[in-house]
Design an enzyme around this catalytic site. Structure first.
Site, PDB file in Angstrom:
ATOM      1  N   GLY A   1       0.676  -1.093  -0.111  1.00  0.00           N
ATOM      2  CA  GLY A   1      -0.059  -0.137  -0.124  1.00  0.00           C
ATOM      3  C   GLY A   1       0.849   1.324  -0.023  1.00  0.00           C
ATOM      4  O   GLY A   1       2.138   1.102   0.035  1.00  0.00           O
TER       5      GLY A   1
ATOM      6  N   GLN B   1       0.408   8.017   4.172  1.00  0.00           N
ATOM      7  CA  GLN B   1       0.628   9.497   3.789  1.00  0.00           C
ATOM      8  C   GLN B   1       2.132   9.642   3.218  1.00  0.00           C
ATOM      9  O   GLN B   1       2.315  10.843   3.007  1.00  0.00           O
ATOM     10  CB  GLN B   1       0.134  10.113   5.063  1.00  0.00           C
ATOM     11  CG  GLN B   1       0.357  11.861   5.207  1.00  0.00           C
ATOM     12  CD  GLN B   1      -0.067  12.237   6.568  1.00  0.00           C
ATOM     13  OE1 GLN B   1      -0.765  11.583   7.010  1.00  0.00           O
ATOM     14  NE2 GLN B   1       0.384  13.404   6.733  1.00  0.00           N
TER      15      GLN B   1
ATOM     16  N   VAL C   1       4.562   1.661   1.537  1.00  0.00           N
ATOM     17  CA  VAL C   1       4.564   0.606   2.909  1.00  0.00           C
ATOM     18  C   VAL C   1       4.544  -1.123   2.248  1.00  0.00           C
ATOM     19  O   VAL C   1       3.970  -1.164   1.296  1.00  0.00           O
ATOM     20  CB  VAL C   1       2.955   0.633   3.433  1.00  0.00           C
ATOM     21  CG1 VAL C   1       3.312  -0.433   4.714  1.00  0.00           C
ATOM     22  CG2 VAL C   1       2.616   1.955   3.825  1.00  0.00           C
TER      23      VAL C   1
ATOM     24  N   LYS D   1       7.645   1.176   6.477  1.00  0.00           N
ATOM     25  CA  LYS D   1       7.080   2.430   5.892  1.00  0.00           C
ATOM     26  C   LYS D   1       8.226   3.143   5.406  1.00  0.00           C
ATOM     27  O   LYS D   1       8.810   3.492   6.444  1.00  0.00           O
ATOM     28  CB  LYS D   1       6.188   3.026   6.927  1.00  0.00           C
ATOM     29  CG  LYS D   1       4.849   2.340   7.240  1.00  0.00           C
ATOM     30  CD  LYS D   1       4.025   3.210   8.546  1.00  0.00           C
ATOM     31  CE  LYS D   1       2.923   3.379   8.106  1.00  0.00           C
ATOM     32  NZ  LYS D   1       2.129   3.974   9.328  1.00  0.00           N
TER      33      LYS D   1
ATOM     34  N   ASP E   1      -5.006  12.326  14.979  1.00  0.00           N
ATOM     35  CA  ASP E   1      -5.560  11.807  13.560  1.00  0.00           C
ATOM     36  C   ASP E   1      -6.481  10.676  13.544  1.00  0.00           C
ATOM     37  O   ASP E   1      -6.255   9.667  12.647  1.00  0.00           O
ATOM     38  CB  ASP E   1      -4.486  11.679  12.482  1.00  0.00           C
ATOM     39  CG  ASP E   1      -4.942  11.916  11.157  1.00  0.00           C
ATOM     40  OD1 ASP E   1      -6.255  12.241  10.907  1.00  0.00           O
ATOM     41  OD2 ASP E   1      -4.211  11.764  10.008  1.00  0.00           O
TER      42      ASP E   1
END
Length: 525
Positions: free
Chosen positions: A276, A279, A283, A297, A388
């Site tokens: 994936g 932000q 990943v 990440k 968040d």
């Protein structure tokens, strides 16, 4: 009414305490048509906090007489606090300072270096550091040493587990909604046309101090009660035939790979595949030292204040809870910087909900909210603000446990738009009024976001305020408008999420209070 979210794909629950009544005086729309609003008062029910559920795979209860005794302590040695523990899982050493653990064997704790890593001695006299969440104190009164005990499993999770087993007399013992109390959940199809083959029996305390399910049969301890009912129904729908001892085969994450190891050598990482984009960058699914599955990440240059984050990562690694995605460490030797975390097989909660629309029962949706609330209660207790919280920033494990990810990360984003009320990247639709007006964050602003997350869960991944711009949302929220009640959310659940949206932070419940109320709803239906 008003209703939005984002598509970002990321891999990676009595002691009754008095809870003050809160008056929620914002305008409320109960229906989708957006026409009606009313004064609404939320009275949280009095319930106890129950700490987070811990997976326990392959547990075995072995009687003390079947074990080789631990060697005596050498004379003259001062070992401080010495506790005998039993290993709940196998643990393979990762560093020379580690001690191997073998499930169901006893060890002696010599020193507690920190809450997560302890110095232990095995039966042969070898010593080393072990993860504290892999062991439990060995006492016959400690329920954790028995394979039938599942700490903090919710009613819905218990029912799912027993349905999977689908055996007459399959059972578990779990924490009840009253602090210090326990419930037996047992599967039985002995009654014809019984739509609910799972029965729940609270273990009660007698005035004499003994425990019982049926008052005709009293026992000095819970293990003795369970042993009796394994051979005699004694008032239960069936005798307890099959203890169910596993919520999955996953080992719990440790706080880092070893004691105070926060920096990871990139050469120890194997990149398997891209899973994936987050932000900050791509990943990957990977492995550490070829045997620990991890999420890696990548942090693209210019997207994060790296030096500040590295210092904070040392603190974040000490946050360890079964409802938080565990941070293992960071790679800083070269660019890009890599963040290494626990890998979550089912991806983001948002994606998980959307992929399974129409197939998730209400009980499962409530369990998801409980999972997140427990993790947030831990962060709240440790004075850590997420900033968040949203379904996109929660991940789902192989055993369908929801864990919170990316807590605190927004502080290190360099893009000013992300922290500006006028910027498109700013999560206005999840943010409390004090955040988009004054950029003021707290655990209570996280509570507001949790209410939005609950709405996401009970709409199976819909976007909050889908048709409104950020500016329109700010104006509507400031006037007292709130999201409508999702079709799948009972009024009791909507009352909880609505309580999170009080215009003033002090009018919102704490995560500890929310955990208590959600547990009550789950137990009473």
């Amino acid at each position: 009414m008003l209703c939005l979210s984002d598509n970002t794909i990321q891999s990676i629950f009595c002691c009754c305490c008095s809870v003050q009544k809160r008056q929620v005086r914002t305008q409320m729309n109960l229906e989708n048509d957006g026409d009606s609003s009313e004064e609404y008062t939320w009275h949280p029910k009095q319930l106890s906090y129950v700490s987070a559920h811990k997976n326990r795979s392959n547990r075995v209860c072995v009687q003390p007489s079947q074990r080789k005794p631990l060697p005596p302590l050498p004379q003259g040695e001062d070992h401080g606090e010495k506790i005998r523990v039993m290993a709940l899982y196998d643990f393979l050493p990762r560093e020379s300072c580690n001690l191997a653990l073998k499930r169901a064997e006893e060890y002696l704790i010599l020193e507690k270096y920190n809450p997560h890593w302890w110095k232990a001695r095995d039966q042969t006299g070898k010593e080393g550091l072990i993860p504290s969440n892999y062991v439990t104190e060995y006492k016959l009164t400690n329920l954790e040493i028995y394979e039938w005990y599942h700490k903090n499993v919710t009613r819905n999770q218990a029912e799912d587990l027993l349905r999977q087993e689908s055996k007459e007399g399959a059972f578990i013992v779990r924490d009840s909604r009253c602090l210090g109390a326990y419930t037996i959940s047992v599967y039985s199809r002995m009654r014809r046309n019984d739509e609910v083959p799972i029965k729940h029996y609270q273990i009660k305390s007698h005035d004499s101090g003994q425990c019982y399910v049926s008052e005709r049969y009293l026992f000095p301890s819970i293990p003795e009660l369970i042993e009796y009912h394994q051979h005699n129904a004694g008032g239960l729908i069936t005798r307890l035939r099959y203890p169910v001892g596993s919520m999955g085969n996953c080992l719990p994450a440790t706080a880092g790979f070893s004691y105070e190891k926060w920096e990871i050598d990139q050469s120890e990482l194997t990149f398997i595949k891209e899973v994936g984009k987050g932000q900050f960058g791509v990943v990957h699914l990977g492995k550490w030292r070829s045997h620990v599955l991890v999420a890696i990440k990548a942090i693209n240059e210019g997207t994060m204040s790296e030096d500040d984050f590295i210092e904070e990562a040392k603190v974040m690694m000490k946050l360890s809870h079964s409802r938080l995605v565990q941070l293992y460490g960071v790679c800083i030797q070269q660019k890009p910087l890599y963040i290494v975390t626990e890998f979550m097989e089912n991806g983001s909660l948002l994606h998980y909900l959307r992929e399974r629309q129409g197939r998730l029962r209400r009980g499962m949706l409530l369990s998801m909210c409980q999972d997140v609330c427990e993790g947030m209660e831990y962060l709240e207790r440790n004075s850590f603000i997420h900033r968040d919280l949203a379904a996109r920033n929660c991940l789902v494990s192989a055993t369908c446990i929801v864990k919170i990810s990316d807590f605190g990360m927004t502080r290190y984003v360099l893009d000013d738009e992300y922290i500006s009320s006028s910027g498109a990247m700013f999560p206005v639709k999840w943010s409390a009024p004090e955040v988009f007006h004054f950029n003021k964050y707290s655990s209570k602003s996280d509570v507001w976001s949790f209410g939005i997350l609950m709405w996401e869960v009970f709409t199976e991944g819909k976007m909050p305020f889908a048709k409104e711009s950020n500016l329109q949302v700010v104006e509507a929220i400031s006037k007292g408008f709130r999201l409508y009640r999702p079709y799948l959310a009972p009024m009791t659940v909507y009352e909880v999420m609505y309580s999170c949206w009080h215009e003033k932070p002090e009018g919102r419940p704490t995560f500890a209070e929310l955990t208590q109320v959600l547990t009550d709803i789950a137990e009473t239906g």
